[in-house]
Scaffold this motif. Structure first.
Motif, short mmCIF file in Angstrom:
data_model
loop_
_atom_site.label_atom_id
_atom_site.label_comp_id
_atom_site.label_asym_id
_atom_site.label_seq_id
_atom_site.Cartn_x
_atom_site.Cartn_y
_atom_site.Cartn_z
N LEU A 1 -9.45 -0.95 4.19
CA LEU A 1 -9.06 -2.13 3.06
C LEU A 1 -8.35 -0.56 2.15
O LEU A 1 -8.58 -0.11 1.55
CB LEU A 1 -9.78 -2.71 2.27
N GLY A 2 -6.67 -0.22 2.37
CA GLY A 2 -6.25 0.58 1.69
C GLY A 2 -4.70 -0.34 1.07
O GLY A 2 -4.11 -1.16 1.11
N PRO A 3 -3.40 0.56 0.53
CA PRO A 3 -2.93 0.13 0.27
C PRO A 3 -2.12 -0.27 1.11
O PRO A 3 -1.57 0.32 2.31
CB PRO A 3 -2.04 1.77 -0.19
N LEU A 4 -0.89 -1.33 1.06
CA LEU A 4 -0.09 -2.35 2.09
C LEU A 4 0.53 -0.58 2.22
O LEU A 4 1.07 0.17 1.92
CB LEU A 4 1.25 -2.88 0.82
N ALA A 5 0.35 -1.14 3.52
CA ALA A 5 1.08 -0.02 5.03
C ALA A 5 2.85 0.14 4.68
O ALA A 5 3.45 -1.06 4.08
CB ALA A 5 0.76 -0.42 6.06
N THR A 6 3.74 1.19 5.05
CA THR A 6 4.67 1.08 5.15
C THR A 6 5.20 0.19 6.09
O THR A 6 6.20 -0.50 5.88
CB THR A 6 5.16 2.75 5.36
N TYR A 7 4.77 -0.08 7.15
CA TYR A 7 5.34 -1.29 8.13
C TYR A 7 4.32 -0.93 9.07
O TYR A 7 3.13 -0.75 9.22
CB TYR A 7 5.88 0.32 8.81
N ALA A 8 4.28 -2.27 9.49
CA ALA A 8 2.75 -2.71 9.80
C ALA A 8 3.24 -1.82 11.66
O ALA A 8 3.80 -1.67 12.41
CB ALA A 8 3.79 -4.24 11.03
N GLU A 9 1.71 -2.12 11.67
CA GLU A 9 1.65 -2.17 13.22
C GLU A 9 0.54 -2.73 14.19
O GLU A 9 -0.97 -3.95 13.23
CB GLU A 9 0.55 -0.16 12.69
N PRO A 10 0.08 -2.27 15.01
CA PRO A 10 -1.21 -2.65 16.32
C PRO A 10 -2.36 -3.19 15.24
O PRO A 10 -2.97 -4.89 15.67
CB PRO A 10 -1.15 -2.39 16.99
N HIS A 11 -2.78 -2.51 15.31
CA HIS A 11 -3.97 -2.43 13.78
C HIS A 11 -4.70 -2.65 12.82
O HIS A 11 -5.57 -3.08 11.95
CB HIS A 11 -5.07 -0.66 14.30
N CYS A 12 -3.77 -3.44 12.26
CA CYS A 12 -3.06 -3.49 10.44
C CYS A 12 -2.81 -4.66 10.50
O CYS A 12 -1.99 -6.02 11.27
CB CYS A 12 -2.29 -2.54 10.10
N TYR A 13 -3.21 -5.43 8.79
CA TYR A 13 -3.51 -6.99 8.82
C TYR A 13 -2.84 -6.66 7.64
O TYR A 13 -3.92 -6.31 6.38
CB TYR A 13 -4.71 -7.76 9.43
N ASP A 14 -2.39 -6.87 7.12
CA ASP A 14 -1.61 -7.33 5.85
C ASP A 14 -2.34 -8.21 5.26
O ASP A 14 -2.79 -9.40 5.54
CB ASP A 14 -0.16 -7.28 5.31
N LEU A 15 -3.01 -8.47 3.74
CA LEU A 15 -4.08 -8.80 2.93
C LEU A 15 -3.28 -9.23 1.53
O LEU A 15 -2.55 -8.27 1.00
CB LEU A 15 -5.17 -8.92 3.09
N CYS A 16 -2.72 -11.05 1.04
CA CYS A 16 -3.00 -11.22 -0.32
C CYS A 16 -4.24 -10.68 -1.17
O CYS A 16 -5.10 -10.03 -0.72
CB CYS A 16 -2.48 -12.46 -0.91
N ALA A 17 -3.85 -10.59 -2.37
CA ALA A 17 -5.55 -9.74 -3.57
C ALA A 17 -6.09 -10.87 -3.10
O ALA A 17 -7.83 -10.14 -2.90
CB ALA A 17 -4.91 -10.35 -4.67
N ALA A 18 -6.51 -12.17 -2.91
CA ALA A 18 -6.91 -12.89 -2.31
C ALA A 18 -7.82 -12.67 -1.20
O ALA A 18 -9.06 -12.63 -2.03
CB ALA A 18 -6.64 -14.31 -3.18
N HIS A 19 -7.26 -12.93 -0.05
CA HIS A 19 -8.01 -12.14 0.96
C HIS A 19 -8.79 -11.24 0.41
O HIS A 19 -9.71 -10.84 1.99
CB HIS A 19 -6.97 -12.55 2.20
N SER A 20 -7.58 -9.97 0.12
CA SER A 20 -8.35 -8.54 0.49
C SER A 20 -9.67 -8.56 -0.23
O SER A 20 -10.23 -7.74 -0.14
CB SER A 20 -7.52 -7.44 -0.45
N GLN A 21 -9.82 -9.86 -1.14
CA GLN A 21 -11.03 -10.17 -2.37
C GLN A 21 -12.06 -10.04 -1.89
O GLN A 21 -13.42 -9.87 -2.08
CB GLN A 21 -10.78 -9.89 -4.26
N ARG A 22 -11.42 -11.04 -0.87
CA ARG A 22 -13.19 -12.06 0.03
C ARG A 22 -13.31 -11.84 1.39
O ARG A 22 -14.24 -11.70 1.68
CB ARG A 22 -12.26 -13.60 -0.22
N LEU A 23 -12.70 -9.69 1.46
CA LEU A 23 -12.80 -9.34 3.31
C LEU A 23 -13.79 -9.47 3.39
O LEU A 23 -15.02 -8.65 2.18
CB LEU A 23 -12.14 -8.20 2.92
#
Ligand code: ZN
Length: 117
Positions: free
Chosen positions: A31-53
């Motif tokens: 789990l890291g900083p927001l990617a510059t652009y989407a890639e197949p293995h990446c999933y963007d998460l909001c603050a709440a979901h990243s904390q509950r990951l």
């Protein structure tokens, strides 16, 4: 010109603040900083979901940014590391597997010098 990125979880339309990358070869979810652009293995998460990951059973979660809200101007190193992780997560053709980040066999990630120059 960058569109607003949204959390990838269904029924969640909050703005994404972090990107989750699955490194399948190492059973590690990074789990890291927001990617510059989407890639197949990446999933963007909001603050709440990243904390509950939570990672799947047997997987390890590596948090590059435990609290995305505190990310400041000094996050370049984290972003570089996150980019390297995404590079490593991307499937490589046979014979071209030397990604910028070498994935160890014991559940650890370590940086190696990038050959992408
Ligand atoms: Zn969300």
């Amino acid at each position: 010109m960058s569109p607003v990125r949204r959390c990838s979880r269904s029924a969640c339309g909050r703005p994404a603040v972090a990107t989750l990358t699955y490194v399948y070869a190492d059973s590690t979810a990074v789990l890291g900083p927001l990617a510059t652009y989407a890639e197949p293995h990446c999933y963007d998460l909001c603050a709440a979901h990243s904390q509950r990951l939570t990672a799947p059973r047997g997987w390890e979660v590596l948090r590059l940014a435990p609290d995305p809200a505190t990310l400041g101007p000094s996050s370049d190193d984290l972003e570089a590391l996150a980019d390297a992780v995404r590079e490593a997560a991307r499937p490589a053709p046979p014979g071209e597997g030397d990604a910028a980040l070498e994935v160890g066999r014991r559940g650890h990630l370590r940086m190696v010098p990038s050959a992408d120059a």
